[in-house]
Write an enzyme that holds these catalytic residues in place. Structure first.
Site, PDB file in Angstrom:
ATOM      1  N   ASP A  76     -65.676  20.954  62.023  1.00 16.09           N
ATOM      2  CA  ASP A  76     -65.181  19.678  62.537  1.00 16.09           C
ATOM      3  C   ASP A  76     -66.284  18.753  63.020  1.00 16.09           C
ATOM      4  OD1 ASP A  76     -65.934  21.118  64.805  1.00 16.09           O
ATOM      5  OD2 ASP A  76     -64.448  20.102  66.058  1.00 16.09           O
ATOM      6  N   ASP A  87     -66.762  27.448  61.507  1.00 14.30           N
ATOM      7  CA  ASP A  87     -67.548  27.013  62.653  1.00 14.30           C
ATOM      8  C   ASP A  87     -66.805  27.499  63.900  1.00 14.30           C
ATOM      9  OD1 ASP A  87     -69.372  25.463  64.271  1.00 14.30           O
ATOM     10  OD2 ASP A  87     -67.719  24.043  64.525  1.00 14.30           O
ATOM     11  N   ASP A 118     -71.641  20.238  60.796  1.00 21.53           N
ATOM     12  CA  ASP A 118     -70.970  21.051  59.780  1.00 21.53           C
ATOM     13  C   ASP A 118     -70.936  20.369  58.414  1.00 21.53           C
ATOM     14  OD1 ASP A 118     -70.289  23.078  61.634  1.00 21.53           O
ATOM     15  OD2 ASP A 118     -68.559  21.913  62.300  1.00 21.53           O
TER      16      ASP A 118
END
Length: 635
Positions: free
Chosen positions: A532, A333, A536
């Protein structure tokens, strides 16, 4: 008086030491009885000699016999412990008391070593649990009261003086200090914290006296979650371990069947005497037992999990540390993972004729109810522009991956992506200023009212200093890095170039990240996802290995398989190396243990090896694979 007060603790300490080392003590006693029996036999005391050997059998074999019998009764299948007991008893029945007793001795010593390995691998967790203080000092109405930490409640205010450990997670409300967070992150350098910062249970206040407001129940602190995660990891078995354990029952049955045949067939086919036939069958029972094979995996896995935890890398199970070593691709990410996760507003473009105050009033009122980092940065930038504060819109709606919208007195306002406000309008605004801003690596948030695009706000989230080095380290391990981000194509391209990535996917909503992870799995096989945020979590769960950053959301931490307690991406490459080393050691142990078994079986059929040598070869290989696994505790 001093002697009297200390004396009652001595029996307790002795008993505690005995409970920890009783297997080793029993093994040593068995060795003493074997020596006594041998000496008695040398001086012609045959009856007393046999009694000494019987005691050696009973004391030395107690632990393993008990384990084998209980396991057999519970699971209704034979195991390697029962093979050893049968081999020792069989040796005694044909008069080989010394050999049978030595078998029990070495078997008990290997069992004691295995127990030591398990205890050693769990030492970091025991040490971690001991770091939490038993009492806290509550500060209420100017009065200090010492209470057990179990009595702490959310919103209690506690005093923490220099050198004391924090008893519970909380918010620093008075004072400024530095904290030693090594117990949580594995990082030895103290961290400076001031009013408003979060502090964690188990960390140490290095200097000064501070006041902390408790924000989480004791059971939900980060400290307790770390302990729980590692304890769970140590109890969860890897695929290799599960395979070995499933195979063990069938293997033992085959060995017993072959031994039964060998107790009869060689006498008639090879002309061996009945004593020799039975003796060789007992040797086969010893050398064919898969003790070393069974011990090849678990000590190595536990050692790897424990050494990783000490360095701030938490695995939630043996399966995950094993899978990490087979990794072929890894998806990142962007926000909070490759970047610092704290973007700042760099550009604001407002529609002609729209007052700046009105624009920031509506934007701040919308974004203040969102937890997204971009929203928080926009609110922080907007508030100084306001004079009258903000209001709460009606019909507020936060649409994950798109943006937020709400109803004001002058109509509906939206803040979010181009797809959320209308891509054609977004592209046409101010001669497509958004494209220019995105090309500079900035994230563009569009603001829309009933009249069209009201303005755009550009934000830039800087790349983590260590991200480039971490990506390069992963490449050297043969892993392909990919970035999955919800940002636009232009922003994604700029960030990818800055971080050294050649593969990226832009405009990824949560479900699109999942589909990309599945595609990577089809292309590469074993894939990890690093993230995080709440958005996600689906991708973390879909990947073969989900990795969460330590300061990520609770959902990400709960969903992930691996947690980097300090947001230090290079530790991911370190974890991959440790996983590969563990897998290499396990392969070494399996090949070595199978080779020793094959060699000893062949030697037995050729009548080269006798029972003592078979015992030493078999049990020695078990001890060696355990010691080999222990190497992971140091690196």
């Amino acid at each position: 008086m001093i002697a009297d007060t200390q004396h009652p603790t001595r029996p307790f300490k002795l008993w505690s030491q005995f409970q920890t080392h009783w297997e080793l003590i029993f093994a040593l006693l068995a060795g003493l009885f074997i020596l006594t029996g041998w000496l008695l036999s040398q001086y012609g005391y045959a009856g007393l000699s046999v009694l000494a050997y019987v005691l050696a059998f009973g004391i030395g074999g107690f632990a393993k016999a008990k384990e084998g019998i209980i396991d057999t009764l519970e699971h209704r299948k034979l195991n390697v412990e029962m093979l050893m007991v049968l081999a020792a008893v069989g040796s005694a029945l044909i008069g080989y008391w010394v050999e049978g007793a030595i078998l029990i001795l070495i078997f008990s010593l290997s069992g004691a070593l295995e127990t030591y390995t398990m205890n050693k691998s769990k030492k970091e967790i025991s040490a971690l649990m001991s770091l939490q203080p038993e009492k806290a000092v509550r500060f209420e109405d100017g009065v200090e009261t010492s209470i057990p930490i179990e009595s702490l409640r959310v919103n209690d205010v506690i005093i923490i003086r220099a050198g004391e450990r924090v008893p519970a997670d909380g918010e620093l409300i008075d004072g400024e200090t530095t904290f030693d967070e090594a117990a949580i992150t594995g990082e030895a350098i103290p961290v400076v914290k001031a009013k408003g910062d979060e502090v964690f249970a188990g960390t140490v206040n290095v200097r000064g006296t501070i006041l902390v407001k408790v924000t989480k129940p004791l059971s939900e602190t980060l400290f307790q979650r770390i302990i729980h995660m590692v304890q769970t990891a140590q109890s969860e078995k890897s695929p290799s371990q599960l395979f070995i354990e499933r195979m063990e029952g069938t293997y033992v049955k085959v060995v017993l069947l072959v031994v039964a045949v060998m107790m009869v067939l060689p006498h008639y086919v090879l002309g061996w005497s009945w004593t020799e036939t039975f003796y060789r069958a007992m040797i086969l029972l010893v050398v064919a037992s898969p003790c070393a094979l069974v011990a090849s995996i678990m000590p190595a896995t536990l050692s790897a999990i424990s050494s990783s935890a000490k360095r701030g890398i938490l695995f939630k199970g043996g399966v995950h540390i094993e899978n990490l070593g087979h990794l072929k691709a890894i998806a990142f990410d962007k926000t909070g993972t490759l970047t610092n996760g704290s973007p700042e507003v760099t550009d604001v473009v407002i529609r002609d004729g729209l007052k700046q105050h009105s624009f920031f009033f509506h934007v701040a009122s919308l974004e203040t109810y969102s937890n997204h980092p971009l929203a928080q940065a926009i609110v922080a930038y907007s508030e100084p522009q306001l004079t009258d504060g903000i209001t709460k819109p009606e019909q507020m709606e936060d649409i994950s991956g798109y943006g937020v919208q709400g109803l004001f007195a002058d109509g509906q306002w939206k803040a979010g992506s181009a797809a959320f406000v209308g891509e054609q309008e977004a592209a046409a605004f101010h001669n497509n200023v958004a494209e220019r801003l995105a090309a500079e690596g900035k994230t563009v948030v569009f603001i829309k009212d009933d009249k069209g695009i009201a303005g755009v706000i550009a934000l830039k989230d800087s790349i983590r200093p260590e991200a480039v080095a971490a990506i390069e380290a992963l490449r050297k391990e043969g892993i392909t890095p990919v970035m999955l981000t919800g940002d636009s194509e232009q922003t994604a391209k700029a960030i990818a170039a800055e971080s050294g990535l050649t593969h990226y996917e832009a405009a990824c909503l949560p479900e699109k990240k999942v589909s990309h992870i599945k595609e990577l799995q089809r292309q590469f096989g074993t894939v990890a996802m690093v993230g995080d945020g709440i958005n996600d979590a689906p991708a973390l769960a879909t990947a073969n290995v989900g990795v969460a950053m330590g300061d990520g959301t609770d959902v990400a931490l709960e969903t992930a398989d691996v947690v980097l307690m300090k947001n230090d991406l290079p530790r991911l490459a370190e974890a991959v190396k440790r996983s590969k080393k563990m897998n290499r050691i396990i392969k070494q142990n399996i090949v070595f243990s199978l080779s020793v078994v094959a060699l000893l079986i062949a030697s037995n059929f050729m009548q080269i090896v006798d029972l003592p040598l078979g015992v030493i070869g078999h049990e020695g290989s078990t001890i060696l694979v355990i010691v080999n696994g222990l190497r992971l505790l140091k690196g």
